[in-house]
Design a protein around this motif. Sequence first.
Motif, mmCIF file in Angstrom:
data_model
loop_
_atom_site.group_PDB
_atom_site.id
_atom_site.type_symbol
_atom_site.label_atom_id
_atom_site.label_comp_id
_atom_site.label_asym_id
_atom_site.label_seq_id
_atom_site.Cartn_x
_atom_site.Cartn_y
_atom_site.Cartn_z
ATOM 1 N N ILE A 168 -7.266 1.687 -1.574
ATOM 2 C CA ILE A 168 -6.093 1.226 -2.311
ATOM 3 C C ILE A 168 -5.896 -0.269 -2.084
ATOM 4 O O ILE A 168 -5.617 -1.024 -3.028
ATOM 5 C CB ILE A 168 -4.840 2.012 -1.891
ATOM 6 N N LYS A 169 -6.077 -0.722 -0.846
ATOM 7 C CA LYS A 169 -5.918 -2.138 -0.530
ATOM 8 C C LYS A 169 -6.921 -2.995 -1.295
ATOM 9 O O LYS A 169 -6.565 -4.034 -1.862
ATOM 10 C CB LYS A 169 -6.081 -2.360 0.972
ATOM 11 N N VAL A 170 -8.170 -2.541 -1.343
ATOM 12 C CA VAL A 170 -9.211 -3.280 -2.059
ATOM 13 C C VAL A 170 -8.861 -3.401 -3.546
ATOM 14 O O VAL A 170 -8.991 -4.470 -4.152
ATOM 15 C CB VAL A 170 -10.585 -2.604 -1.878
ATOM 16 N N ILE A 196 0.846 -1.202 0.000
ATOM 17 C CA ILE A 196 0.000 0.000 0.000
ATOM 18 C C ILE A 196 0.877 1.245 0.000
ATOM 19 O O ILE A 196 0.620 2.203 -0.738
ATOM 20 C CB ILE A 196 -0.940 -0.013 1.226
ATOM 21 N N ASP A 197 1.947 1.218 0.800
ATOM 22 C CA ASP A 197 2.873 2.362 0.845
ATOM 23 C C ASP A 197 3.534 2.587 -0.518
ATOM 24 O O ASP A 197 3.670 3.734 -0.978
ATOM 25 C CB ASP A 197 3.954 2.127 1.909
ATOM 26 N N LYS A 198 3.949 1.485 -1.169
ATOM 27 C CA LYS A 198 4.577 1.613 -2.487
ATOM 28 C C LYS A 198 3.599 2.213 -3.496
ATOM 29 O O LYS A 198 3.977 3.055 -4.322
ATOM 30 C CB LYS A 198 5.034 0.241 -2.991
ATOM 31 N N THR A 199 2.351 1.782 -3.416
ATOM 32 C CA THR A 199 1.344 2.303 -4.345
ATOM 33 C C THR A 199 1.111 3.783 -4.110
ATOM 34 O O THR A 199 0.964 4.562 -5.066
ATOM 35 C CB THR A 199 0.022 1.525 -4.180
ATOM 36 N N ILE A 200 1.081 4.188 -2.845
ATOM 37 C CA ILE A 200 0.909 5.612 -2.536
ATOM 38 C C ILE A 200 2.081 6.416 -3.085
ATOM 39 O O ILE A 200 1.903 7.515 -3.631
ATOM 40 C CB ILE A 200 0.762 5.817 -1.014
ATOM 41 N N ASP A 201 3.295 5.871 -2.980
ATOM 42 C CA ASP A 201 4.465 6.567 -3.538
ATOM 43 C C ASP A 201 4.324 6.737 -5.050
ATOM 44 O O ASP A 201 4.660 7.788 -5.606
ATOM 45 C CB ASP A 201 5.745 5.785 -3.221
ATOM 46 N N ILE A 202 3.834 5.688 -5.720
ATOM 47 C CA ILE A 202 3.623 5.772 -7.172
ATOM 48 C C ILE A 202 2.589 6.837 -7.503
ATOM 49 O O ILE A 202 2.773 7.644 -8.427
ATOM 50 C CB ILE A 202 3.177 4.401 -7.724
ATOM 51 N N LEU A 203 1.511 6.863 -6.727
ATOM 52 C CA LEU A 203 0.452 7.856 -6.954
ATOM 53 C C LEU A 203 0.968 9.273 -6.706
ATOM 54 O O LEU A 203 0.582 10.216 -7.410
ATOM 55 C CB LEU A 203 -0.742 7.560 -6.043
ATOM 56 N N ARG A 204 1.851 9.426 -5.739
ATOM 57 C CA ARG A 204 2.449 10.747 -5.475
ATOM 58 C C ARG A 204 3.313 11.173 -6.665
ATOM 59 O O ARG A 204 3.246 12.331 -7.111
ATOM 60 C CB ARG A 204 3.292 10.707 -4.209
ATOM 61 N N HIS A 211 8.611 18.168 -6.599
ATOM 62 C CA HIS A 211 7.819 18.407 -5.389
ATOM 63 C C HIS A 211 6.662 17.406 -5.346
ATOM 64 O O HIS A 211 5.692 17.521 -6.096
ATOM 65 C CB HIS A 211 7.281 19.844 -5.393
ATOM 66 N N LEU A 212 6.803 16.400 -4.492
ATOM 67 C CA LEU A 212 5.754 15.396 -4.352
ATOM 68 C C LEU A 212 4.694 15.883 -3.367
ATOM 69 O O LEU A 212 5.031 16.462 -2.335
ATOM 70 C CB LEU A 212 6.342 14.071 -3.852
#
Length: 446
Positions: free
Chosen positions: A280-282, A137-145, A254-255
Amino acid sequence: MATAVETLGKLERRITISFPLTDVRTEVEKRLKVQAKSAKAPGFRPGKVPLKMVAAQYGYQIETEVLNDKVGRAFNDAANENNLRVAGYPRIEPKEDSAEGVLTFDATFEVYPEVVVGDLTTVEIETVKAEVSEAEIDKTIDILRKQRVHFHTKGEAGEHGDGGAAIAANGDRVTVDFVGSIDGVEFPGGKADDYAFVLGEGRMLPEFEAATIGLKVGEAKTFPLAFPEDYHGKDVAGKTASFTITLKKLEWAHLPEVDTEFAKSLGVADGDIAKMREDIKVNLEREVAGRVKARNKEAVMDALVKTASLDVPQALIAQDSERLADMTRQDMAQRGMNIKDVPFPAELFAEKAERRVRLGLILSQLVGDNKLQATPEQVKAQVEDFAQSYEDPREVLKYYYSDRRRLAEVEALVLEENVVNYVLGLSKSSSKVVAFDELMGSNAQA
C-alpha cells in the motif's frame, strides 16, 4: 505564379496566386481521358463511354480537384521560396478582377510567431513535495475496508449481529418508502418504495437523512424539506415539500477485520499484513510522486506563460478548439451520455486552446534552443515505469512499442519533463511541504 508576400498584421500574410485558364483546362481534359478508360454508363461497354458523357458526370469533380491541386502546389512553392512557416491552413478566395484567361486567388494565412522566452534565472517558482506516513496507510486501509463492507440486520444477536439498539444511525444502510408533496400535491420523482441508501454518505439531502436518523423499523416520520435553488429538478428547485418516510429495513455495516484473509483479498498471497502495508505504501508513494510531478509541472508552465512573449496564431487556436470539442464529444459518448442534440461550439474551448497553443510554441522554442528532445533511453525508462504497476510488464512494453502514436505520447511526456527540469534548474525555485490530503484532493493538469 505568386506575388510578393503582403503583411496584413502581426502574423497575417497574403499571397496572390494566378495561372492561365488553359493550364487548368488541359489538366482537366487529361484527367477526363484517364477517367473515361474505366467509366461505365448504361448501353456502353466499360471504357467506351463518350467523353462528353464522362465530362457531364465527372467534370465538376475533376475540375475542383485540379484547382485544389494547382492552388495548393503554388501556395506551398511560394511559402517555401519565401521561407515562411505557415501556421494552420490558408484561406483561399478567388479574385473577381482576374485578367481574361487567367485564374487568380488570394491566399490569406498566418505565420508562426517569434517566441521570446525571457530570462528564466529571474523567475520564481514554488514547487511542492509530500510524504506518505503511517497515518496515510491507515486511512487507505480504512477505505479498502469500506469498499468491502457487507451489511447485516441491525439489532439481531448471533455471529453477524451487532447487539446494539435497532435505531437508524450514520453508517447504517436503510430501506425506506417515501412520498413527497408540495401544497398537498404529489410531484414526479417524489415517491419511491424500497429505496435503499447508506446514512452519512450524502446521497440524500441533509434534511432527509436527519429525519431518518433515530427511526426504528416500522416507524414513519413526516418532515419539511426545502429544495435548494440550484437543485437539478427544476420543478421543485427552491420550493419546500412535505415528506413522509417509513423505515422498512435497517442494516449495520460489517467491515472486514485487518487480518490474513483481508491481506489475501488485496493480492498478498501469504496474507502477511506487514507486506500488505508495504505494498500500500509503495502504491501511495507512486500516486504521490505523480501528483507532485503534475503540480510542479503546472507551476513551471504557469511561469513560462507569464515570462514568454509571443503572438498566438488564431488559426492554431481555432484548430485546437475544434479538437477539444471533438474530444469532449467522444468522451461524453463513451460515458453513455446522449449527446445527439447537445451543441459543442468550439468557442467554449477557445481559452483552454489558446493556453495549450501558447505553451506548445514556448516548449518547442525551448526544446529546439536547448536540445531537450526525448532520448530513446528516456522513453524506454518512462514506459518501464508505467509497466511497474501492471501484472505483466512485458505486455505494457509491447502495447506502447507496437504503436508509434502511443510511443509519441510517451515522448511528449518525457519532453515536457525535460523542459520542467531545465526551467527549475535555472529559476529561483523554492519548495514547500503540502499535506497528503491536500495533494490527493487536487487535480493539477498540465
